[in-house]
Every structure is written in C-alpha cells, then in structure tokens.
Design a protein around this motif. Sequence first.
Motif, PDB file in Angstrom:
ATOM      1  N   ILE A 159       0.956  -1.529  -0.090  1.00 47.59           N
ATOM      2  CA  ILE A 159       0.055  -0.071   0.014  1.00 47.59           C
ATOM      3  C   ILE A 159       0.886   1.296   0.042  1.00 47.59           C
ATOM      4  O   ILE A 159       1.729   1.490   0.893  1.00 47.59           O
ATOM      5  CB  ILE A 159      -0.822   0.052   1.120  1.00 47.59           C
ATOM      6  CG1 ILE A 159      -1.699  -1.118   1.024  1.00 47.59           C
ATOM      7  CG2 ILE A 159      -1.848   1.327   1.190  1.00 47.59           C
ATOM      8  CD1 ILE A 159      -2.895  -1.372   2.198  1.00 47.59           C
ATOM      9  N   VAL A 160       0.510   2.233  -0.885  1.00 47.20           N
ATOM     10  CA  VAL A 160       1.172   3.450  -1.085  1.00 47.20           C
ATOM     11  C   VAL A 160       0.318   4.678  -0.856  1.00 47.20           C
ATOM     12  O   VAL A 160      -0.728   4.668  -1.250  1.00 47.20           O
ATOM     13  CB  VAL A 160       1.846   3.815  -2.407  1.00 47.20           C
ATOM     14  CG1 VAL A 160       2.776   4.920  -2.428  1.00 47.20           C
ATOM     15  CG2 VAL A 160       2.585   2.554  -3.012  1.00 47.20           C
ATOM     16  N   GLU A 161       0.484   5.539   0.206  1.00 50.75           N
ATOM     17  CA  GLU A 161      -0.229   6.735   0.211  1.00 50.75           C
ATOM     18  C   GLU A 161       0.569   8.111  -0.123  1.00 50.75           C
ATOM     19  O   GLU A 161       1.640   8.057   0.132  1.00 50.75           O
ATOM     20  CB  GLU A 161      -0.978   6.653   1.530  1.00 50.75           C
ATOM     21  CG  GLU A 161      -1.833   8.049   1.566  1.00 50.75           C
ATOM     22  CD  GLU A 161      -2.832   8.196   2.742  1.00 50.75           C
ATOM     23  OE1 GLU A 161      -2.553   7.583   3.689  1.00 50.75           O
ATOM     24  OE2 GLU A 161      -3.754   9.212   2.730  1.00 50.75           O
ATOM     25  N   LEU A 162      -0.099   8.625  -1.100  1.00 51.19           N
ATOM     26  CA  LEU A 162       0.360   9.764  -1.451  1.00 51.19           C
ATOM     27  C   LEU A 162      -0.024  10.901  -0.818  1.00 51.19           C
ATOM     28  O   LEU A 162      -1.271  11.420  -0.641  1.00 51.19           O
ATOM     29  CB  LEU A 162       0.141  10.075  -3.086  1.00 51.19           C
ATOM     30  CG  LEU A 162       0.418   9.067  -3.775  1.00 51.19           C
ATOM     31  CD1 LEU A 162       0.175   9.231  -5.243  1.00 51.19           C
ATOM     32  CD2 LEU A 162       1.932   8.595  -3.891  1.00 51.19           C
ATOM     33  N   GLY A 163       0.743  11.812   0.085  1.00 47.89           N
ATOM     34  CA  GLY A 163       0.121  12.951   0.998  1.00 47.89           C
ATOM     35  C   GLY A 163      -0.833  12.335   2.068  1.00 47.89           C
ATOM     36  O   GLY A 163      -1.944  12.655   2.244  1.00 47.89           O
ATOM     37  N   LEU A 192      -1.662  -1.000  -4.207  1.00 50.91           N
ATOM     38  CA  LEU A 192      -2.906  -0.235  -4.066  1.00 50.91           C
ATOM     39  C   LEU A 192      -2.445   1.200  -3.594  1.00 50.91           C
ATOM     40  O   LEU A 192      -1.613   1.445  -2.613  1.00 50.91           O
ATOM     41  CB  LEU A 192      -3.848  -0.540  -2.707  1.00 50.91           C
ATOM     42  CG  LEU A 192      -4.692   0.165  -2.124  1.00 50.91           C
ATOM     43  CD1 LEU A 192      -5.765   0.493  -3.158  1.00 50.91           C
ATOM     44  CD2 LEU A 192      -5.294  -0.364  -1.044  1.00 50.91           C
ATOM     45  N   VAL A 193      -2.719   2.069  -4.527  1.00 49.30           N
ATOM     46  CA  VAL A 193      -2.422   3.575  -4.356  1.00 49.30           C
ATOM     47  C   VAL A 193      -3.365   4.207  -3.610  1.00 49.30           C
ATOM     48  O   VAL A 193      -4.557   4.219  -4.255  1.00 49.30           O
ATOM     49  CB  VAL A 193      -1.881   4.221  -5.519  1.00 49.30           C
ATOM     50  CG1 VAL A 193      -1.195   5.489  -5.647  1.00 49.30           C
ATOM     51  CG2 VAL A 193      -0.859   3.403  -6.338  1.00 49.30           C
ATOM     52  N   ARG A 220      -0.728  -3.453 -14.960  1.00 53.21           N
ATOM     53  CA  ARG A 220      -2.400  -4.011 -15.138  1.00 53.21           C
ATOM     54  C   ARG A 220      -2.788  -4.587 -13.915  1.00 53.21           C
ATOM     55  O   ARG A 220      -2.286  -5.577 -13.478  1.00 53.21           O
ATOM     56  CB  ARG A 220      -2.440  -4.749 -16.157  1.00 53.21           C
ATOM     57  CG  ARG A 220      -3.483  -4.931 -16.951  1.00 53.21           C
ATOM     58  CD  ARG A 220      -3.599  -5.601 -18.211  1.00 53.21           C
ATOM     59  NE  ARG A 220      -5.088  -6.564 -18.304  1.00 53.21           N
ATOM     60  CZ  ARG A 220      -5.828  -5.781 -19.157  1.00 53.21           C
ATOM     61  NH1 ARG A 220      -5.769  -4.594 -19.742  1.00 53.21           N
ATOM     62  NH2 ARG A 220      -7.227  -6.405 -19.247  1.00 53.21           N
ATOM     63  N   GLY A 221      -4.008  -4.338 -13.259  1.00 54.31           N
ATOM     64  CA  GLY A 221      -4.570  -4.961 -12.279  1.00 54.31           C
ATOM     65  C   GLY A 221      -4.239  -4.205 -10.917  1.00 54.31           C
ATOM     66  O   GLY A 221      -4.773  -4.605  -9.927  1.00 54.31           O
ATOM     67  N   ASP A 222      -2.974  -3.354 -10.749  1.00 56.51           N
ATOM     68  CA  ASP A 222      -3.022  -2.660  -9.577  1.00 56.51           C
ATOM     69  C   ASP A 222      -4.155  -1.830  -9.460  1.00 56.51           C
ATOM     70  O   ASP A 222      -4.906  -1.455 -10.162  1.00 56.51           O
ATOM     71  CB  ASP A 222      -1.786  -1.678  -9.799  1.00 56.51           C
ATOM     72  CG  ASP A 222      -0.331  -2.669  -9.669  1.00 56.51           C
ATOM     73  OD1 ASP A 222      -0.490  -3.538  -9.263  1.00 56.51           O
ATOM     74  OD2 ASP A 222       0.634  -1.969 -10.170  1.00 56.51           O
ATOM     75  N   THR A 223      -4.268  -1.355  -8.175  1.00 58.02           N
ATOM     76  CA  THR A 223      -5.470  -0.310  -7.893  1.00 58.02           C
ATOM     77  C   THR A 223      -5.122   1.019  -7.190  1.00 58.02           C
ATOM     78  O   THR A 223      -4.159   1.164  -6.797  1.00 58.02           O
ATOM     79  CB  THR A 223      -6.425  -1.152  -6.965  1.00 58.02           C
ATOM     80  OG1 THR A 223      -5.474  -1.528  -5.944  1.00 58.02           O
ATOM     81  CG2 THR A 223      -7.132  -2.346  -7.678  1.00 58.02           C
ATOM     82  N   LEU A 226     -15.647   8.502  -3.042  1.00 55.38           N
ATOM     83  CA  LEU A 226     -14.468   7.505  -2.950  1.00 55.38           C
ATOM     84  C   LEU A 226     -14.476   6.511  -4.108  1.00 55.38           C
ATOM     85  O   LEU A 226     -15.459   5.846  -4.120  1.00 55.38           O
ATOM     86  CB  LEU A 226     -14.626   6.738  -1.581  1.00 55.38           C
ATOM     87  CG  LEU A 226     -13.235   6.066  -1.091  1.00 55.38           C
ATOM     88  CD1 LEU A 226     -12.167   7.181  -0.953  1.00 55.38           C
ATOM     89  CD2 LEU A 226     -13.516   5.596   0.345  1.00 55.38           C
ATOM     90  N   THR A 227     -13.470   6.485  -4.902  1.00 52.31           N
ATOM     91  CA  THR A 227     -13.564   5.531  -6.017  1.00 52.31           C
ATOM     92  C   THR A 227     -12.500   4.726  -6.097  1.00 52.31           C
ATOM     93  O   THR A 227     -11.128   5.071  -5.723  1.00 52.31           O
ATOM     94  CB  THR A 227     -13.087   6.486  -7.362  1.00 52.31           C
ATOM     95  OG1 THR A 227     -14.571   7.601  -7.396  1.00 52.31           O
ATOM     96  CG2 THR A 227     -13.708   5.573  -8.563  1.00 52.31           C
ATOM     97  N   LEU A 228     -12.676   3.458  -6.288  1.00 54.53           N
ATOM     98  CA  LEU A 228     -11.497   2.313  -6.461  1.00 54.53           C
ATOM     99  C   LEU A 228     -11.276   2.160  -7.988  1.00 54.53           C
ATOM    100  O   LEU A 228     -12.297   1.690  -8.823  1.00 54.53           O
ATOM    101  CB  LEU A 228     -11.987   1.126  -5.724  1.00 54.53           C
ATOM    102  CG  LEU A 228     -10.750  -0.055  -5.790  1.00 54.53           C
ATOM    103  CD1 LEU A 228      -9.734   0.572  -4.980  1.00 54.53           C
ATOM    104  CD2 LEU A 228     -11.229  -1.282  -4.993  1.00 54.53           C
ATOM    105  N   ALA A 229     -10.157   2.219  -8.467  1.00 60.00           N
ATOM    106  CA  ALA A 229     -10.133   2.036  -9.825  1.00 60.00           C
ATOM    107  C   ALA A 229      -8.894   1.062 -10.106  1.00 60.00           C
ATOM    108  O   ALA A 229      -7.770   1.118  -9.336  1.00 60.00           O
ATOM    109  CB  ALA A 229      -9.735   3.323 -10.565  1.00 60.00           C
TER     110      ALA A 229
END
Length: 340
Positions: free
Chosen positions: A98-102, A174-175, A203-206, A334-337
Amino acid sequence: MSPATMPLVDAEKPPSAEAPMASGHDVPAPVSFADDVRRLLGARPRRLPAHALYDALGSALFDAICHLPWYPITRAETALLRAHRRAILEAAGRRARIVELGPGNGEKLATLLHGSPTSAARDVHLVDVSATALDAATARLRRVPGVQVSAHVARYESGLREVAAARRDGETLLVCFLGSNIGNFDPPDADMLLRQMRAALRRGDTMLIGSDLVKPREQLHAAYDDPLGVTAAFNRNLLVRLNRELGADFALDVFAHEARWNEAARRMEMHLVSQRDQCVSVPGAGLAIDLAAGETIWTESSYKYRPLDVAEGLWQAGFAPVGAWQDDEAKFLLTLAAAR
Ligand code: AVI
C-alpha cells in the motif's frame, strides 16, 4: 453522515467515448521554492504555490481545519473508508503493497488498515515532499498491528515509481490518493499526474481516490472561510513563511483571506486580498512587487467534481473504475479504480 453505496461501475466499459491509453510523461525537474515564488508572484494574476501552505505550522492548521464542523471532507471520507474497507482491501488483493500519496496525519490510512484481517502483515509506504508531514503519519501508522511503514520524502510521481520498482514478486500495489488532494491540481496537471501514476503501475494494480463533489455555494463558503478563522490563518501563514524563508516584508494585517467559488471552473479559490496600495519585497526570490488596493494573490484552487467527471478522468488516464461509494450528505466520492 450516511455513506451510501453506489452500484459498481462496469470495468469493461469506459464512462464515455473510447480514449487512448496513458503513455506516461517525463517528470519536470523540481524547482526551488524561491524560483516558484518568483515565477508565480511576479506574474499576473499574482499567485503563490499551494504546496507551500504545508510547513510545520501550515500542516498543523490543516489538521485543525479537518476537525472544523464546516469542513466535511475528512469526516465523510473516514466514514466511507470505515464502511467499505473490507471490500476495498479485498479488491486490492491480499498481497497488496500500500502506498499513500500525501498521507496527512495518517489517520485515514489507519482507518482503512483496520479492515485487514489481524493476521495480515502489510507493507505500507508514505510519500510526501515534507519530512515533517511524514513524521506524524509514520508514528500514527506504526501503532497499527502488523504494519511495516516506510517513509519517502519525494514528489508523488517519483515516490510512487520508487515504491513500484521495489515491489516483490507476486505483490500488487494499492495507491491511496485521498482527501481530494487531486482537487488542488489544475485539470491539465491533474490529468498528467494520473497518467504518470498509471505509468508507474501494472495492469491490475489499484488506486483509491477521494474526490470532493460540487455542492451548494454556501456550504463551500463555510468550508473555506470558516467562522473561527482557521482557514484564514492557514492561508495567511503562507506570508509568514515567505517572510521567514525568503526575507519578505509582508504585513499580515493588510491582507484579507477570501474564499471564492468560481462556478465556470467548478473550483473554490483562496486569495489574499491587499487592503491598500503597497509595495512588498521578497529578497530571497529577487522580487519587489506593487500591489493595488483590492488586488489579490491567488494561493490555492480546490476543484469540485461531478461523479461522471471522476470516472471519465480515471478512464482517460488508463484506469477502470471498479467501485464507487458516495456520501450524499457531504457530497464526497471515494472511487476504487484498477489499472487497465
Ligand atoms: C488538502 N486539500 C485537499 C484541502 C482542500 O480542501 O483543498 C486544503 C484546504 N484548503 C483550504 N482548506 C483546506
């Protein structure tokens, strides 16, 4: 708050017309604070870089804003994360790094991670240009059981590339790009940022992205010009920073905080309005400017979205929305893509 679940979006279909895949862009070389100030404050309309709002005091003031009854973004997003965290983590995959930006103070990611089974070990990476901002988030997330935290002092794009490059075999990413941080970028920059993110992924990362939606003007005004004056202090603190770091001579009491809704552009703008004719010098940026009474320095834009615009922007950047959850009261999405 009453988080309402929206139907999942069909990942196979674009929200509108077919669009080319993202190609990835070169990242411009970072410019110094002084260069940024010279370029933006020296031009018309006069501007200052919004990212500079977040020195230590600015970050603390932003934390306070998130607690204000008039600023609903943080509460709405936290409620959505709490309500849907299992579905989000499941879709991201058991082995998601998991990566969180900001990450702000880390509270929102902590809420999401509490949806993990207690046995699951999680590798968590935080990316921000401010080391001070990362300290608080790192300390908060280290208290979540099973979580291993790494902090990266970097711009969003380069930090994400660094984390993605170091992933282990079989790991997905997951970003998390929460808090409607995307809204502080002008549309061309926001589009480019999303494309750069996509280029760092497989491809497939979210990606989990929070977007503040268009809502009545009065609510927006109260959120960005609160009766306690916390947002005004957050805005004026930018001048305190210029005085301290670039030797500027801004007199704080002759600048008024103003929040404006720009209907055509669908954005809230923060301005600092000069209360009289004056001359200000900023020696560290090699600049001296004349300001007329009523002239403004534009310090931040916060774009507000319609749900379809969010889905379309993601699709254009190479993502397929796979889930979307909306808080109808606060008007927050909140959108998961998935990277397609
Ligand atoms: C961080 N960002 C999404 C906030 C916003 O709403 O644009 C910053 C902020 N500016 C004024 N109040 C809060």
